[in-house]
Design a protein around this motif. Structure first.
Motif, PDB file in Angstrom:
ATOM      1  N   LEU A   4      12.578  -1.337  23.346  1.00  0.00           N
ATOM      2  CA  LEU A   4      12.329  -0.866  21.976  1.00  0.00           C
ATOM      3  C   LEU A   4      11.940  -2.255  21.190  1.00  0.00           C
ATOM      4  O   LEU A   4      10.639  -2.426  20.346  1.00  0.00           O
ATOM      5  N   THR A   7       8.615  -3.664  22.049  1.00  0.00           N
ATOM      6  CA  THR A   7       7.380  -3.043  21.625  1.00  0.00           C
ATOM      7  C   THR A   7       7.210  -3.339  20.158  1.00  0.00           C
ATOM      8  O   THR A   7       6.079  -3.431  19.902  1.00  0.00           O
ATOM      9  N   ILE A   8       8.172  -3.103  19.464  1.00  0.00           N
ATOM     10  CA  ILE A   8       8.122  -3.442  18.072  1.00  0.00           C
ATOM     11  C   ILE A   8       7.312  -4.761  17.695  1.00  0.00           C
ATOM     12  O   ILE A   8       6.412  -4.882  16.941  1.00  0.00           O
ATOM     13  N   SER A  11       3.600  -5.605  18.590  1.00  0.00           N
ATOM     14  CA  SER A  11       2.820  -5.125  17.741  1.00  0.00           C
ATOM     15  C   SER A  11       2.437  -6.261  16.474  1.00  0.00           C
ATOM     16  O   SER A  11       1.574  -5.941  15.790  1.00  0.00           O
ATOM     17  N   LEU A  12       3.576  -7.002  16.081  1.00  0.00           N
ATOM     18  CA  LEU A  12       3.322  -7.717  15.085  1.00  0.00           C
ATOM     19  C   LEU A  12       2.947  -9.053  15.213  1.00  0.00           C
ATOM     20  O   LEU A  12       2.219  -9.716  14.252  1.00  0.00           O
ATOM     21  N   VAL A  13       3.154  -9.851  16.432  1.00  0.00           N
ATOM     22  CA  VAL A  13       2.817 -11.146  16.502  1.00  0.00           C
ATOM     23  C   VAL A  13       1.478 -11.361  17.175  1.00  0.00           C
ATOM     24  O   VAL A  13       0.823 -10.503  17.688  1.00  0.00           O
ATOM     25  N   ASP A  14       0.885 -12.708  17.122  1.00  0.00           N
ATOM     26  CA  ASP A  14      -0.067 -13.071  17.636  1.00  0.00           C
ATOM     27  C   ASP A  14       0.048 -13.591  19.236  1.00  0.00           C
ATOM     28  O   ASP A  14      -0.903 -13.603  20.004  1.00  0.00           O
ATOM     29  N   ILE A  51      10.270  -7.154   6.740  1.00  0.00           N
ATOM     30  CA  ILE A  51      10.038  -6.835   8.193  1.00  0.00           C
ATOM     31  C   ILE A  51      11.090  -6.931   9.014  1.00  0.00           C
ATOM     32  O   ILE A  51      11.265  -6.015   9.610  1.00  0.00           O
ATOM     33  N   ILE A  55      12.636  -3.936  11.024  1.00  0.00           N
ATOM     34  CA  ILE A  55      13.267  -3.839  12.689  1.00  0.00           C
ATOM     35  C   ILE A  55      14.369  -3.558  12.787  1.00  0.00           C
ATOM     36  O   ILE A  55      14.680  -2.583  13.506  1.00  0.00           O
TER      37      ILE A  55
ATOM     38  N   PHE B  67       1.323   2.920  19.739  1.00  0.00           N
ATOM     39  CA  PHE B  67       2.700   2.431  19.576  1.00  0.00           C
ATOM     40  C   PHE B  67       3.542   3.250  18.867  1.00  0.00           C
ATOM     41  O   PHE B  67       4.882   3.027  19.621  1.00  0.00           O
ATOM     42  N   ASN B  74      10.863   4.707  23.534  1.00  0.00           N
ATOM     43  CA  ASN B  74      12.151   3.882  23.802  1.00  0.00           C
ATOM     44  C   ASN B  74      13.563   4.234  22.850  1.00  0.00           C
ATOM     45  O   ASN B  74      14.335   3.426  23.378  1.00  0.00           O
ATOM     46  N   TYR B 115       6.616   1.450   7.478  1.00  0.00           N
ATOM     47  CA  TYR B 115       6.123  -0.080   7.183  1.00  0.00           C
ATOM     48  C   TYR B 115       5.642  -0.720   8.513  1.00  0.00           C
ATOM     49  O   TYR B 115       4.830  -1.444   8.490  1.00  0.00           O
TER      50      TYR B 115
END
Lengths: 75, 204
Positions: A4, A7-8, A11-14, A51, A55, B67, B74, B115
């Motif tokens: 989890l 996955t989260i 989706s945020l990082v480069d 952020i 999370i 996503f 999960n 968010y």
């Protein structure tokens, strides 16, 4: 749980290939330690930790049957 | 890797090499030709290589739906997602069992998820979207609750002839209260404090 978080964060990082999540079990809690690429630190923390807070909220909500508290440590 | 600049003898070769490096196919990319290159004399003298920029174009909205599915999966919550797009506003309606876990206290978890979804959706797309993530009509119910709370608190402010401060709320929830009391002749509303503690104050 690890999946989890990954996955989260992915989706945020480069640089999703640099995400490392380690799990340590302590007496009262399970600590997940998250590290990301140096350039992406800001992207997982956000302005005033907004952020990071989001999370954590989602991750803590996912705590299912485990009796222990979970804690997400970023960097 | 989502973007790549590649070069080759011809535009075609440059594109092919980029596609190979990105490990994708032509229908999933956008191609910008930076330099068409020159053949040169006998292909040796004065030749210029062709340069192209190849960007993986993806359907942001669908990717984001995936996503959400992954995240909820999960969390061991099985949801079905209904996506509606209205201009640049995207609404994801989640439904399924155990959805309460996803909403959390006062929608805390849902707002956090919203968010994160907003960030994921707008990360590397050209188009900017606003997002609503809804779970089993929660947003609608919350709207009703907030509207009735607004009129109750407005009455209280008038009765006490004093300012009444509400608890902190996210921007879109404050907006519901502001607009609910906009037509109210006897009170005015404003927001005070800084995020994330920004809250509504009702003034008689």
């Amino acid at each position: 749980m690890k999946a989890l978080i990954e996955t989260i964060v992915a989706s945020l990082v480069d640089h999703p290939e640099d995400i490392v999540v380690t799990e340590t079990e302590e007496d009262t809690k399970i600590v997940y330690h998250l590290t990301v690429n140096q350039e992406d630190v800001g992207k997982v923390i956000g302005k005033n930790g907004r952020i990071a807070k989001a999370i954590r909220t989602v991750v803590y909500a996912a705590r299912t049957d485990a009796k222990k508290r979970i804690y997400l440590d970023i960097m | 890797m989502r973007e790549l600049t590649a070069s080759g003898q011809t535009v075609e070769e440059a594109v092919q090499s980029a596609l190979e490096q990105l490990n994708t196919t032509r229908d999933q990319v956008e191609i910008d030709v930076i330099d068409e290159g020159k053949k040169g004399l006998l292909g040796v003298f004065g030749s210029k290589r062709a340069i192209v920029k190849v960007t993986i174009a993806k359907n942001q909205i669908q990717e984001t739906e995936k996503f959400i599915k992954e995240v909820t999966g999960n969390m061991n919550i099985d949801v079905t997602i209904q996506t509606t797009v209205d201009g640049n506003h995207v609404t994801y309606e989640l439904s399924g069992e155990n959805i309460a876990l996803l909403i959390g206290k006062r929608g805390q978890t849902l707002n956090a998820l919203q968010y994160l979804v907003h960030l994921a959706l707008n990360k590397d797309g050209k188009q900017f979207y606003t997002v609503t993530v809804d779970a089993e009509g929660y947003r609608g119910r919350r709207r009703d609750t907030l509207t009735s709370l607004a009129s109750k608190m407005a009455d209280k402010a008038i009765r006490l002839n004093k300012k009444v401060a509400l608890e902190p709320m996210p921007a879109f929830e404050r907006k519901i209260i502001h607009s609910a009391l906009q037509e109210h002749g006897k009170v005015s509303t404003y927001s005070d404090g800084t995020e994330p503690h920004r809250h509504i104050v009702i003034k008689p």
